[in-house]
Design an enzyme around this catalytic site. Structure first.
Site, mmCIF file in Angstrom:
data_model
loop_
_atom_site.group_PDB
_atom_site.id
_atom_site.type_symbol
_atom_site.label_atom_id
_atom_site.label_comp_id
_atom_site.label_asym_id
_atom_site.label_seq_id
_atom_site.Cartn_x
_atom_site.Cartn_y
_atom_site.Cartn_z
ATOM 1 N N CYS A 2 0.845 -1.215 0.000
ATOM 2 C CA CYS A 2 0.000 0.000 0.000
ATOM 3 C C CYS A 2 0.874 1.257 0.000
ATOM 4 O O CYS A 2 2.034 1.224 0.370
ATOM 5 C CB CYS A 2 -0.873 0.014 1.250
ATOM 6 S SG CYS A 2 -1.925 -1.424 1.382
ATOM 7 N N ARG A 27 4.696 0.598 -6.271
ATOM 8 C CA ARG A 27 4.621 -0.292 -5.104
ATOM 9 C C ARG A 27 3.607 -1.415 -5.337
ATOM 10 O O ARG A 27 3.573 -2.390 -4.600
ATOM 11 C CB ARG A 27 4.246 0.493 -3.850
ATOM 12 C CG ARG A 27 5.232 1.588 -3.466
ATOM 13 C CD ARG A 27 4.627 2.542 -2.454
ATOM 14 N NE ARG A 27 4.349 1.887 -1.191
ATOM 15 C CZ ARG A 27 5.259 1.722 -0.221
ATOM 16 N NH1 ARG A 27 6.484 2.169 -0.412
ATOM 17 N NH2 ARG A 27 4.966 1.112 0.907
ATOM 18 N N TRP A 74 -3.029 -2.406 -1.936
ATOM 19 C CA TRP A 74 -2.734 -3.713 -2.552
ATOM 20 C C TRP A 74 -3.597 -4.709 -1.765
ATOM 21 O O TRP A 74 -3.327 -4.942 -0.584
ATOM 22 C CB TRP A 74 -1.241 -4.017 -2.402
ATOM 23 C CG TRP A 74 -0.833 -5.361 -2.921
ATOM 24 C CD1 TRP A 74 -1.003 -6.575 -2.316
ATOM 25 C CD2 TRP A 74 -0.180 -5.659 -4.169
ATOM 26 N NE1 TRP A 74 -0.501 -7.582 -3.087
ATOM 27 C CE2 TRP A 74 0.009 -7.064 -4.231
ATOM 28 C CE3 TRP A 74 0.246 -4.894 -5.226
ATOM 29 C CZ2 TRP A 74 0.614 -7.690 -5.312
ATOM 30 C CZ3 TRP A 74 0.870 -5.530 -6.303
ATOM 31 C CH2 TRP A 74 1.023 -6.888 -6.341
ATOM 32 N N ASN A 100 -1.252 1.512 6.152
ATOM 33 C CA ASN A 100 -0.423 0.488 5.513
ATOM 34 C C ASN A 100 0.062 -0.420 6.636
ATOM 35 O O ASN A 100 0.569 0.063 7.642
ATOM 36 C CB ASN A 100 0.775 1.156 4.800
ATOM 37 C CG ASN A 100 1.619 0.142 4.035
ATOM 38 O OD1 ASN A 100 1.215 -1.007 3.859
ATOM 39 N ND2 ASN A 100 2.791 0.565 3.598
ATOM 40 N N GLY A 101 -0.172 -1.745 6.501
ATOM 41 C CA GLY A 101 0.299 -2.667 7.538
ATOM 42 C C GLY A 101 -0.782 -3.671 7.902
ATOM 43 O O GLY A 101 -1.728 -3.868 7.167
ATOM 44 N N GLU A 482 18.838 -22.446 -2.018
ATOM 45 C CA GLU A 482 18.466 -21.053 -2.335
ATOM 46 C C GLU A 482 19.626 -20.109 -2.019
ATOM 47 O O GLU A 482 19.930 -19.192 -2.778
ATOM 48 C CB GLU A 482 17.211 -20.666 -1.561
ATOM 49 C CG GLU A 482 16.763 -19.224 -1.721
ATOM 50 C CD GLU A 482 16.482 -18.829 -3.169
ATOM 51 O OE1 GLU A 482 16.375 -19.709 -4.046
ATOM 52 O OE2 GLU A 482 16.445 -17.611 -3.439
ATOM 53 N N LYS A 486 21.394 -17.668 -4.789
ATOM 54 C CA LYS A 486 21.523 -16.206 -4.616
ATOM 55 C C LYS A 486 22.954 -15.772 -4.892
ATOM 56 O O LYS A 486 23.212 -14.829 -5.622
ATOM 57 C CB LYS A 486 21.112 -15.807 -3.196
ATOM 58 C CG LYS A 486 19.623 -15.846 -2.956
ATOM 59 C CD LYS A 486 18.870 -14.700 -3.587
ATOM 60 C CE LYS A 486 18.116 -14.917 -4.843
ATOM 61 N NZ LYS A 486 17.399 -16.050 -5.204
ATOM 62 N N GLU A 489 24.025 -16.284 -8.690
ATOM 63 C CA GLU A 489 23.334 -15.529 -9.753
ATOM 64 C C GLU A 489 23.635 -14.032 -9.689
ATOM 65 O O GLU A 489 23.496 -13.339 -10.697
ATOM 66 C CB GLU A 489 21.834 -15.770 -9.731
ATOM 67 C CG GLU A 489 21.088 -15.185 -8.563
ATOM 68 C CD GLU A 489 19.575 -15.323 -8.735
ATOM 69 O OE1 GLU A 489 19.063 -15.145 -9.850
ATOM 70 O OE2 GLU A 489 18.911 -15.628 -7.747
ATOM 71 N N HIS A 505 28.904 -38.577 0.485
ATOM 72 C CA HIS A 505 28.720 -39.263 -0.816
ATOM 73 C C HIS A 505 29.403 -38.510 -1.949
ATOM 74 O O HIS A 505 29.044 -38.653 -3.104
ATOM 75 C CB HIS A 505 27.213 -39.426 -1.078
ATOM 76 C CG HIS A 505 26.519 -40.204 -0.012
ATOM 77 N ND1 HIS A 505 26.617 -41.573 0.101
ATOM 78 C CD2 HIS A 505 25.785 -39.787 1.040
ATOM 79 C CE1 HIS A 505 25.928 -41.976 1.160
ATOM 80 N NE2 HIS A 505 25.418 -40.913 1.749
ATOM 81 N N LYS A 604 14.300 -11.064 -15.382
ATOM 82 C CA LYS A 604 13.432 -11.197 -14.207
ATOM 83 C C LYS A 604 12.377 -12.275 -14.442
ATOM 84 O O LYS A 604 11.973 -12.977 -13.539
ATOM 85 C CB LYS A 604 12.754 -9.854 -13.895
ATOM 86 C CG LYS A 604 11.901 -9.872 -12.634
ATOM 87 C CD LYS A 604 12.728 -10.220 -11.410
ATOM 88 C CE LYS A 604 11.882 -10.449 -10.182
ATOM 89 N NZ LYS A 604 12.645 -11.088 -9.084
HETATM 90 C C1 AGP Z 1 15.722 -16.419 -8.693
HETATM 91 O O1 AGP Z 1 16.491 -15.467 -7.991
HETATM 92 C C2 AGP Z 1 15.810 -16.201 -10.194
HETATM 93 N N1 AGP Z 1 15.430 -14.890 -10.529
HETATM 94 C C3 AGP Z 1 15.080 -17.288 -10.972
HETATM 95 O O2 AGP Z 1 15.608 -18.532 -10.563
HETATM 96 C C4 AGP Z 1 13.555 -17.339 -10.780
HETATM 97 O O3 AGP Z 1 13.240 -17.777 -9.480
HETATM 98 C C5 AGP Z 1 12.980 -18.349 -11.798
HETATM 99 O O4 AGP Z 1 13.259 -17.863 -13.096
HETATM 100 C C6 AGP Z 1 11.468 -18.555 -11.629
HETATM 101 O O5 AGP Z 1 10.793 -17.350 -11.870
HETATM 102 P P1 AGP Z 1 9.232 -17.282 -11.523
HETATM 103 O O6 AGP Z 1 9.083 -17.440 -10.049
HETATM 104 O O7 AGP Z 1 8.800 -15.926 -12.000
HETATM 105 O O8 AGP Z 1 8.546 -18.388 -12.263
#
Ligand code: AGP
Length: 609
Positions: A2, A27, A74, A100-101, A482, A486, A489, A505, A604
């Site tokens: 929001c 936002r 939102w 907001n909250g 994960e 991070k 990438e 293993h 993205k």
């Molecule tokens: C994660 O940091 C990356 N940007 C990438 O692995 C992403 O999670 C993946 O492409 C899936 O995207 P989505 O959640 O929009 O489907």
């Protein structure tokens, strides 16, 4: 998220509020509204939809006013609608509030206020604030807001005005941001600096527990006890990009810090603190259909796939449903076997990932139903699924997913509880206890974020390393994956995530002083197992950094560095263990001069195979 805007000054307020709301659009929102005071009367205008709809409405029937407040909402609980849009009024209509909250105790407050004769028009938590201030009002809006704030639990950034205390806007903050712009004979209040910079570069950022009382002659600051507060006036830069980053160097860092608010927003309106029940009617899948489900198949890519792996533990532990988790890019080409007892859960923050969409289409007619967990309203994956459970993370600009990951975990936890309740596989006591614990997670995340500087200092020592190993067990094994993703990438440094039980293993052959290990070691049922994995690494000159409970007195003697997090329910530790790993990756990448928000070769949303 929001957005809030307020203006007090000599100019006509409506255009200022509209322009301010436009600068808050990034936002993310789905309804908007304003309230202005015109000759001693409050006039409001609210729309479901975008600000241009609000402008069209105002062109048809204009409003005038000398001061006012505005809001972009939102939708978090209760569908996007004009009725649920802010500003919300009290019984008299003489007072309006934008918020907001999340007010965690809004149900209890609402019941008490109803008993005292207050009538409510919406199911929002915000409306409770308006009636509570009305109840406390004895002539001073400042005092009434202060008294009401003392009874509110949770996070709230509010702006309030009342014609019974004219020429006054009161703002108060606990949690979501509020900034006051100090102009020449005019004052603004907003959720971020963007709308303010059209009028002034001088701003004061409210801290939690502070209020601003804005009048034509200027603004005064107080804490919630009524003590005057002297605020540092910041001189803001004009860089719009920086502005949208709210002072953070990168969107990714801003989004890491937004996670507590995002978890609160994704929880909002979906849990009842009274009954311990989870309400997900909005997803559009019937209770009989969900009751019939015998297994779940999660399909996703990247970070969303990692969220799905955590979700597997949630669903198995809470709904007692067997779960498979598949990479979409692999699943779509398999001769997969699926039946009408299977709930397919596709997870995608963008809602446009080509492989995930293709996998959805491949199994849609052969399963019980497809449920999308996505952050993008009306995205392709949302539209083509039978049901949708939206995360409420707001737009995520950084290519590396951070806040959408913890938002997905929140949605998966809610789904697991809801499925468990519908199938009768979880008792109310267990459900209530977990929901109680989940309500505390955002605040615990804030405690981890408060230690960001220590993580930055630690990251500085590892900027030149070229290989890292991440390991975890049980519900934190996916967090190891994960954390490694991070780092690689955004910093282009090689990192691998492993289930700690796999070390013997193969991976332990990699260990030497040039390959540090990040171990995720909360005190849970596999803690002792992880300690043995750590000692095997230490015996081979490996350097171990451990993400562990701050009150774990045992871990420091086993590792080289402890990155402390607050203790939490064993199932919920991923919400906390992932945050230091996000920060560690961010600071290494930033110190390596990488393009953190737009890493090379990445997009993205991967809308092509
Ligand atoms: C994660 O940091 C990356 N940007 C990438 O692995 C992403 O999670 C993946 O492409 C899936 O995207 P989505 O959640 O929009 O489907």
């Amino acid at each position: 998220m929001c957005g809030i805007i307020g203006y007090m000054g000599p100019k006509s307020v409506v255009p200022i509020l509209i322009e301010g709301l436009k600068k808050l659009e990034y936002r993310g929102y789905d309804s908007a509204g304003i309230a202005v005071v015109d000759k001693g009367h409050i006039q409001t205008r609210r729309v479901k939809g975008k600000i241009h709809s609000l402008e069209e409405s105002l062109q048809k029937s204009p409003l005038n006013g000398s001061y006012g407040i505005g809001h972009t909402r939102w939708a978090t609980h209760g569908r996007p609608s004009e009725e649920n849009a802010h500003p919300h009024r009290d019984c008299t209509g003489q007072l309006v509030v934008v918020h907001n909250g999340i007010i965690e105790n809004y149900l209890a407050l609402k019941q008490a206020l109803k008993k005292e004769g207050h009538t409510f028009r919406t199911e929002t938590d915000t409306e409770v604030i308006a009636h509570l201030i009305e109840k406390k009002f004895r002539g001073s809006l400042e005092e009434a807001v202060r008294a009401a704030a003392a009874e509110l639990e949770g996070a709230f950034a509010v702006a309030v005005l009342s014609v019974e205390d004219p020429d006054t806007i009161v703002a108060a903050k606990v949690g979501p941001p509020l900034v006051v712009g100090l102009g020449d004979n005019e004052t603004l209040v907003s959720s971020d600096v963007n709308p303010i910079l059209a009028y002034t570069q001088n701003a004061a950022f409210l801290e939690d527990g502070e209020m601003a009382v804005i009048k034509p002659e200027g603004v005064k600051f107080f804490d919630f006890s009524g003590k005057p507060v002297t605020k540092k006036i910041e001189h803001l830069t004009w860089n719009p990009l920086l502005i949208e980053k709210r002072g953070f160097k990168h969107f990714m860092l801003k989004e890491i810090f937004e996670q507590p608010e995002v978890v609160r927003d994704t929880l909002l309106g979906r849990i009842s603190l009274d009954s311990g029940k989870v309400r997900l009617d909005e997803i559009g899948l019937s209770a009989p259909l969900l009751k019939h489900v015998r297994k779940a198949l999660v399909i996703a890519c990247g970070t969303s796939y990692h969220a799905g792996l955590v979700g597997k533990y949630f669903l198995e532990s809470l709904a007692h449903v067997p779960v498979e988790v598949e990479y979409a890019s692999e699943f779509r080409y398999r001769d997969f076997v699926i039946d009408k007892d299977t709930l397919v859960i596709v997870i995608s923050q963008s809602g446009e990932t080509a492989d995930t969409l293709a996998a959805l289409r491949a199994c849609k007619e052969r399963c019980a139903a497809v449920l999308a967990i996505t952050n993008a309203v009306s995205s392709s994956i949302a539209r083509e699924s039978h049901g949708v459970l939206y995360t409420h993370a707001g737009p995520e600009i950084g290519v590396a997913a951070t806040k959408t990951f913890t938002a997905q975990l929140t949605a998966l936890l809610l789904l697991a509880l809801n499925l468990g309740q519908i199938k009768g596989n979880i008792d109310q006591e267990t459900s209530y206890a977990l929901i109680e614990e989940m309500q505390r997670i955002p605040h615990k995340m804030e405690k981890v974020l408060a230690r960001a500087k220590a993580i930055e200092d630690l990251a500085s020592r590892f900027v030149s390393f070229s290989h890292f190993l991440y390991m975890g067990r049980w519900v934190n094994f996916p967090v190891a994956l994960e954390g490694a993703l991070k780092l690689k990438e955004i910093s282009y440094v090689h990192a691998e995530g492993y289930p700690a039980g796999e070390m013997k293993h193969g991976p332990i052959a990699l260990i030497d002083e040039k390959m540090p290990t990040l171990a995720i070691v909360p005190k849970d049922k596999v803690y002792d197992k992880l300690l043995s994995n750590i000692s095997e690494i230490k015996a081979r000159a490996g350097y171990v950094l451990a993400v562990a409970f701050e009150d774990d007195a045992q871990i420091p003697q086993h590792v080289d560095v402890v990155i402390p997090i607050p203790s939490a329910h064993p199932l919920l530790t991923p919400f906390l263990t992932v945050v230091p790993l996000q920060l560690f990756a961010y600071f290494i990448a930033a110190k390596r001069g990488a393009d953190v928000d737009q890493p090379r070769n990445l997009a993205k949303s991967v809308t092509v195979e």
